[in-house]
Design a protein around this motif. Structure first.
Motif, PDB file in Angstrom:
ATOM      1  N   VAL A 122     -51.362 -11.443   2.215  1.00 42.06           N
ATOM      2  CA  VAL A 122     -52.660 -11.363   2.882  1.00 42.06           C
ATOM      3  C   VAL A 122     -52.515 -10.778   4.279  1.00 42.06           C
ATOM      4  N   SER A 123     -51.454 -11.164   4.997  1.00 41.10           N
ATOM      5  CA  SER A 123     -51.258 -10.635   6.353  1.00 41.10           C
ATOM      6  C   SER A 123     -50.987  -9.134   6.321  1.00 41.10           C
ATOM      7  N   ASN A 124     -50.222  -8.662   5.332  1.00 37.19           N
ATOM      8  CA  ASN A 124     -49.953  -7.229   5.221  1.00 37.19           C
ATOM      9  C   ASN A 124     -51.217  -6.455   4.868  1.00 37.19           C
ATOM     10  N   VAL A 125     -52.014  -7.015   3.957  1.00 37.41           N
ATOM     11  CA  VAL A 125     -53.260  -6.351   3.575  1.00 37.41           C
ATOM     12  C   VAL A 125     -54.228  -6.327   4.749  1.00 37.41           C
ATOM     13  N   ALA A 126     -54.251  -7.403   5.537  1.00 41.36           N
ATOM     14  CA  ALA A 126     -55.136  -7.438   6.705  1.00 41.36           C
ATOM     15  C   ALA A 126     -54.717  -6.392   7.737  1.00 41.36           C
ATOM     16  N   ALA A 127     -53.402  -6.213   7.915  1.00 43.80           N
ATOM     17  CA  ALA A 127     -52.934  -5.185   8.849  1.00 43.80           C
ATOM     18  C   ALA A 127     -53.340  -3.789   8.380  1.00 43.80           C
ATOM     19  N   LYS A 128     -53.273  -3.575   7.078  1.00 39.99           N
ATOM     20  CA  LYS A 128     -53.685  -2.276   6.543  1.00 39.99           C
ATOM     21  C   LYS A 128     -55.194  -2.089   6.667  1.00 39.99           C
ATOM     22  N   TRP A 129     -55.963  -3.151   6.485  1.00 43.52           N
ATOM     23  CA  TRP A 129     -57.426  -3.068   6.593  1.00 43.52           C
ATOM     24  C   TRP A 129     -57.855  -2.696   8.019  1.00 43.52           C
ATOM     25  N   LYS A 130     -57.102  -3.163   9.004  1.00 41.18           N
ATOM     26  CA  LYS A 130     -57.455  -2.879  10.396  1.00 41.18           C
ATOM     27  C   LYS A 130     -57.296  -1.406  10.744  1.00 41.18           C
ATOM     28  N   VAL A 131     -56.301  -0.755  10.144  1.00 45.59           N
ATOM     29  CA  VAL A 131     -56.051   0.654  10.485  1.00 45.59           C
ATOM     30  C   VAL A 131     -56.863   1.609   9.630  1.00 45.59           C
ATOM     31  N   MET A 132     -57.600   1.108   8.652  1.00 48.27           N
ATOM     32  CA  MET A 132     -58.421   1.971   7.802  1.00 48.27           C
ATOM     33  C   MET A 132     -59.651   2.458   8.568  1.00 48.27           C
ATOM     34  N   THR A 133     -60.114   3.651   8.237  1.00 46.13           N
ATOM     35  CA  THR A 133     -61.304   4.211   8.865  1.00 46.13           C
ATOM     36  C   THR A 133     -62.556   3.655   8.192  1.00 46.13           C
ATOM     37  N   GLU A 134     -63.704   3.861   8.846  1.00 41.06           N
ATOM     38  CA  GLU A 134     -64.973   3.393   8.284  1.00 41.06           C
ATOM     39  C   GLU A 134     -65.295   4.098   6.979  1.00 41.06           C
ATOM     40  N   GLN A 135     -64.908   5.337   6.876  1.00 37.34           N
ATOM     41  CA  GLN A 135     -65.153   6.080   5.631  1.00 37.34           C
ATOM     42  C   GLN A 135     -64.343   5.498   4.481  1.00 37.34           C
ATOM     43  N   GLN A 136     -63.102   5.075   4.769  1.00 38.18           N
ATOM     44  CA  GLN A 136     -62.281   4.462   3.723  1.00 38.18           C
ATOM     45  C   GLN A 136     -62.800   3.072   3.339  1.00 38.18           C
ATOM     46  N   LYS A 137     -63.422   2.370   4.283  1.00 38.99           N
ATOM     47  CA  LYS A 137     -63.945   1.025   4.012  1.00 38.99           C
ATOM     48  C   LYS A 137     -65.317   1.049   3.344  1.00 38.99           C
ATOM     49  N   GLU A 138     -66.006   2.191   3.387  1.00 37.22           N
ATOM     50  CA  GLU A 138     -67.389   2.241   2.909  1.00 37.22           C
ATOM     51  C   GLU A 138     -67.547   1.828   1.443  1.00 37.22           C
ATOM     52  N   PRO A 139     -66.668   2.210   0.495  1.00 35.51           N
ATOM     53  CA  PRO A 139     -66.841   1.760  -0.897  1.00 35.51           C
ATOM     54  C   PRO A 139     -66.844   0.239  -1.047  1.00 35.51           C
ATOM     55  N   PHE A 140     -66.046  -0.442  -0.260  1.00 34.82           N
ATOM     56  CA  PHE A 140     -65.978  -1.898  -0.360  1.00 34.82           C
ATOM     57  C   PHE A 140     -67.209  -2.556   0.273  1.00 34.82           C
ATOM     58  N   PHE A 141     -67.735  -1.930   1.347  1.00 38.65           N
ATOM     59  CA  PHE A 141     -68.988  -2.440   1.905  1.00 38.65           C
ATOM     60  C   PHE A 141     -70.139  -2.239   0.919  1.00 38.65           C
ATOM     61  N   GLU A 142     -70.076  -1.130   0.142  1.00 34.32           N
ATOM     62  CA  GLU A 142     -71.091  -0.895  -0.882  1.00 34.32           C
ATOM     63  C   GLU A 142     -71.016  -1.961  -1.975  1.00 34.32           C
ATOM     64  N   LEU A 143     -69.800  -2.316  -2.383  1.00 32.60           N
ATOM     65  CA  LEU A 143     -69.638  -3.385  -3.374  1.00 32.60           C
ATOM     66  C   LEU A 143     -70.139  -4.724  -2.815  1.00 32.60           C
TER      67      LEU A 143
END
Length: 324
Positions: free
Chosen positions: A220-241
């Motif tokens: 979970v800590s590794n995934v959280a670190a990766k989530w922080k460096v992701m751009t808004e465009q990369q996060k948009e599909p998950f916000f849509e879900l």
């Protein structure tokens, strides 16, 4: 818990001086003069000496270590000839007895057992002497001891009671914490998950396959670190879900509330139907009673008329007899 103290023998040889103390004795005066001239006070000399000692190299400290070794040889030679006095040994023995921990088995359990026994003797002596007046004090004590051993109330029979040990001491049991899990209603709609949880669920299977020994917390800590460096465009599909799950959840909640209202309405209608049928039956019964009451006066009038006719016939018969 009070600090344990033991006596010191004034005739015992002096222990060897540590290297730092040799250094401090040598430089303390100069350090004090220096601090007085610069800082304006001579306090804090030991701290300043310790700071300078820590900054010194091993070669500079070797001189004082050599002094310590010489002093240690002196101490070992004096220790061979040293013999403690009887007075000091007695003081040491008493101090050891006084400083014995209360958690020690010998000092914690046995005295409590003795206290419990004498409390039992004090409480049962009068009863034994009254019930057995022919016994002398020794026999009374033997009888009390027998009762104590056989387990009368307050006696050693309490050994087997829950919460007591073999020496009549209360044994505190650890309270077991109950992990009460909340019951989750299976009919309730599932709450929407945030975007990060959806992202974690997406890559969790791949991480488990690649790193099977990785702990869940580290994953979970590794995934959280990766989530922080992701751009808004990369996060948009998950916000849509996340928005889709939230919309689905709100729809299911509305449908559930609607179905609950319909069930309540149906149950109220059934209850009203039963009440109305019971009311109708009650009213019919009351109507029958009223009809019976209305018919009863007419019957009484008929019976009264018949009684009047009979009395007139009796009068005619009386008049006929008088004429004869």
């Amino acid at each position: 818990m009070p600090r344990k103290r033991f006596p010191r023998d004034p005739d015992a040889p002096k222990r060897p001086t540590r290297p730092f103390l040799f250094y401090m004795k040598e430089v303390a005066k100069s350090v004090k003069v220096e601090m007085t001239s610069t800082v304006g006070t001579g306090s804090g000399v030991p701290r300043e000496c310790a700071r300078r000692w820590a900054a010194m190299g091993s070669e500079e400290k070797e001189k004082y270590h050599e002094m310590f070794r010489e002093d240690d040889k002196r101490y070992q030679m004096a220790l061979k000839d040293y013999k403690p006095s009887a007075e000091y040994m007695e003081k040491k023995r008493l101090a050891k007895l006084y400083n014995t921990s209360v958690n020690d088995e010998c000092s914690a359990t046995v005295p409590q057992m003795v206290k419990s026994y004498f409390d039992f003797v004090a409480g049962s002596w009068a009863g034994v002497t009254e019930s057995l007046p022919g016994l002398d004090p020794d026999q009374v004590q033997q009888e009390i001891w027998r009762r104590w051993c056989e387990g009368e109330p307050g006696g050693s029979g309490g050994q087997n009671k829950q919460g007591w040990d073999g020496n009549q001491n209360v044994v505190k049991k650890k309270n077991k914490k109950r992990n009460r899990k909340k019951k989750i209603d299976s009919d309730n709609p599932r709450a929407p998950r945030p975007a990060f949880q959806l992202f974690l669920a997406t890559i969790k299977e791949e991480l488990v396959k690649q790193l099977p020994d990785l702990a869940y917390r580290d994953m979970v800590s590794n995934v959280a670190a990766k989530w922080k460096v992701m751009t808004e465009q990369q996060k948009e599909p998950f916000f849509e879900l996340e928005r889709a799950e939230k919309k689905k959840y709100e729809t299911e909640i509305r449908e559930k509330l609607k179905s609950e209202k319909e069930e309540v309405k149906a149950s109220n209608e059934n209850l009203n139907g039963e009440v109305s049928s019971n009311t109708t039956m009650t009213m019919e019964g009351m109507a029958k009673e009223n009809n019976y009451v209305k018919e009863s006066p007419s019957d009484s009038r008929l019976s009264f008329a018949s009684s009047e006719g009979d009395s007139s016939d009796i009068e005619h018969c009386k008049e006929a007899l008088e004429t004869v």
